[in-house]
Design an enzyme around this catalytic site. Structure first.
Site, mmCIF file in Angstrom:
data_model
loop_
_atom_site.group_PDB
_atom_site.id
_atom_site.type_symbol
_atom_site.label_atom_id
_atom_site.label_comp_id
_atom_site.label_asym_id
_atom_site.label_seq_id
_atom_site.Cartn_x
_atom_site.Cartn_y
_atom_site.Cartn_z
ATOM 1 N N ASP A 87 -8.667 13.645 -9.641
ATOM 2 C CA ASP A 87 -7.265 12.071 -10.105
ATOM 3 C C ASP A 87 -6.836 11.864 -11.719
ATOM 4 O O ASP A 87 -5.876 12.279 -11.355
ATOM 5 C CB ASP A 87 -8.041 10.061 -9.930
ATOM 6 N N GLU A 112 -0.393 6.116 -11.819
ATOM 7 C CA GLU A 112 -1.861 5.436 -11.235
ATOM 8 C C GLU A 112 -2.680 5.330 -12.580
ATOM 9 O O GLU A 112 -3.485 3.788 -11.904
ATOM 10 C CB GLU A 112 -2.177 6.407 -9.810
ATOM 11 N N ASP A 175 1.849 9.617 -8.321
ATOM 12 C CA ASP A 175 0.462 9.277 -7.766
ATOM 13 C C ASP A 175 -0.516 10.984 -7.764
ATOM 14 O O ASP A 175 -0.277 11.452 -7.392
ATOM 15 C CB ASP A 175 0.210 8.831 -6.530
ATOM 16 N N ILE A 177 -3.861 11.728 -7.086
ATOM 17 C CA ILE A 177 -4.156 12.254 -5.881
ATOM 18 C C ILE A 177 -3.983 10.749 -5.207
ATOM 19 O O ILE A 177 -4.226 9.751 -5.766
ATOM 20 C CB ILE A 177 -5.840 12.436 -6.043
ATOM 21 N N ASP A 178 -3.024 10.733 -4.847
ATOM 22 C CA ASP A 178 -2.684 10.168 -2.798
ATOM 23 C C ASP A 178 -3.472 10.117 -1.832
ATOM 24 O O ASP A 178 -2.900 11.441 -1.635
ATOM 25 C CB ASP A 178 -0.803 10.031 -2.849
ATOM 26 N N THR A 180 -7.153 9.487 -1.411
ATOM 27 C CA THR A 180 -8.345 9.647 -2.367
ATOM 28 C C THR A 180 -9.624 9.563 -1.331
ATOM 29 O O THR A 180 -10.378 10.178 -1.712
ATOM 30 C CB THR A 180 -8.636 8.386 -3.769
ATOM 31 N N ASP A 327 3.366 5.011 -4.793
ATOM 32 C CA ASP A 327 2.395 5.518 -3.027
ATOM 33 C C ASP A 327 4.018 6.014 -2.297
ATOM 34 O O ASP A 327 4.050 6.769 -1.776
ATOM 35 C CB ASP A 327 2.326 4.043 -2.730
#
Length: 389
Positions: A87, A112, A175, A177-178, A180, A327
């Site tokens: 991330d 994020e 994002d 890592i959308d 996780t 998101d």
């Protein structure tokens, strides 16, 4: 302007016949529209190239971490959401690449993560690991001759994502890592990057390292490790394209054109905590959808939908949850080639209000032909669910 277009077309009105002259000037508005479209398309080419490079490099970093996921690579934030080395590393890489590739442009990133937890004493081992990964990733792209980033450089890059966005100017939305939880399971996740201009999404890139290049119609097809890794990208006025993450030739894609709900399949979130599966099931039943839902983590759903793997995406978060713009921003424009994304009341999604996407109840996505029937089923189902409480 008319004279300019005539000169550009190398046409001399005085040499045209009386019949041809009206046709020429009737066609000029069409030429003007074409010029405007070309101008819009050209205006974001540099940003799109930088975004594709940033997302693809971030995906490389994430793939490396996922293959050798260590227990020490997982940390817990205050909301108990797992946050990984990937991330933070992904956000640092994207931030660094965008600023490096677009040095003459003002830089604003809504993202994020921030570095607060990483600056704590107990996170120093994690920070060292992140810095190593970021430098390895940048070196793999031919940047080996640059000075390696220090730990402070990486923290600063991560904290570049503290912008609040808004209706004015340009803002990147990320994002890192959308999905996780999907990432930690070895399943679907996405690096989702978009650009807002005056509050509107004008380009988006989705890097989906585990999404098969071939169409998927069930969760079982998502488990394959062969021929995976998709990069979807779109910018306003040009449509949506897909290529493999290794940089193969791009293919133009389009959402499903099906008009019959019985032939439609739908995507929803893998995690029941992220969306009310019972409500989605009720909506599907009212529509007459026969296929079972395909449950996928992350905005990989938007990518799959953009190429016609399914026809509908339903997301109904539990009460009290506020959607964040990262998101959905990239996915929103990726499905725009023939698709429509609205809230549960049929209102367009508004990304101009800062970091949150405040709206009515949920998000629904489908093609233009199915949207009226889907909206009707959604609103009837919401009323029915409310009356049963």
């Amino acid at each position: 302007m008319v004279a300019s277009i005539v000169r550009t077309l190398q046409l001399n009105p005085t040499t045209l016949s009386p019949i041809s002259r009206p046709l020429l000037f009737f066609s000029i508005p069409l030429q003007l529209r074409a010029v405007r479209r070309a101008s819009v398309s050209m205006s974001y080419n540099r940003q799109l190239a930088a975004a594709k490079k940033a997302a693809a490099l971030a995906a490389c970093l994430c793939q490396k971490v996922q293959k050798a996921l260590l227990q020490s690579d997982v940390q817990s934030k205050y909301d108990k959401t797992p946050v990984t080395v990937a991330d933070y590393g992904s956000q640092a890489v994207v931030s660094y690449i965008l600023e490096k590739e677009l040095p003459s442009m003002s830089f604003s990133l809504v993202a994020e993560e921030d570095s607060e937890d990483l600056r704590k004493e107990e996170a120093q081992g994690m920070l060292k690991r992140i810095t190593e990964l970021v430098n390895e990733t940048l070196a793999s792209d031919g940047m080996a001759d640059m000075m390696p980033l220090s730990e402070e450089d990486v923290l600063v890059a991560i904290d570049s994502g503290k912008s609040e966005g808004g209706p004015h100017g340009q803002h990147w939305v990320l994002d890192p890592i959308d999905g996780t939880k999907g990432f930690l399971r070895g399943d679907q996740y996405a690096i989702a990057l978009a650009l807002l201009d005056e509050g509107k999404v004008v380009l988006g890139v989705l890097a989906c390292p585990n999404l098969p290049l071939a169409a998927v119609a069930s969760h079982n097809q998502l488990i394959s490790k062969d021929d995976v890794g998709c990069l979807f990208y779109a910018h306003v006025g040009t449509g949506t394209y897909m290529q493999s993450l290794d940089g193969s030739k791009s293919t133009k894609v389009h959402v499903s054109a099906t008009e019959n709900p019985e032939e439609a399949s739908f995507f929803e979130s893998f995690e029941a905590a992220h969306s009310m599966h019972d409500l989605s099931g009720l909506i599907a039943k009212k529509l007459g959808v026969k296929a079972p839902p395909v449950r996928i983590d992350s905005q990989a759903k938007y990518g799959a939908l953009s190429r016609g793997d399914g026809a509908i995406y339903l997301r109904f978060p539990h009460k009290g949850y506020r959607e964040k713009i990262w998101d959905h921003a990239a996915g929103y424009i990726v499905v725009a080639a023939g698709g429509v994304a609205t809230d549960a009341a049929g209102n367009p999604l508004d990304f101009s209000r800062g970091r949150y996407l405040d709206m009515d109840t949920g998000i629904i996505v489908t093609n233009q032909k199915l949207m009226p029937a889907l909206l009707k089923a959604v609103q009837e189902s919401l009323k029915e669910k409310a009356s049963s409480l």
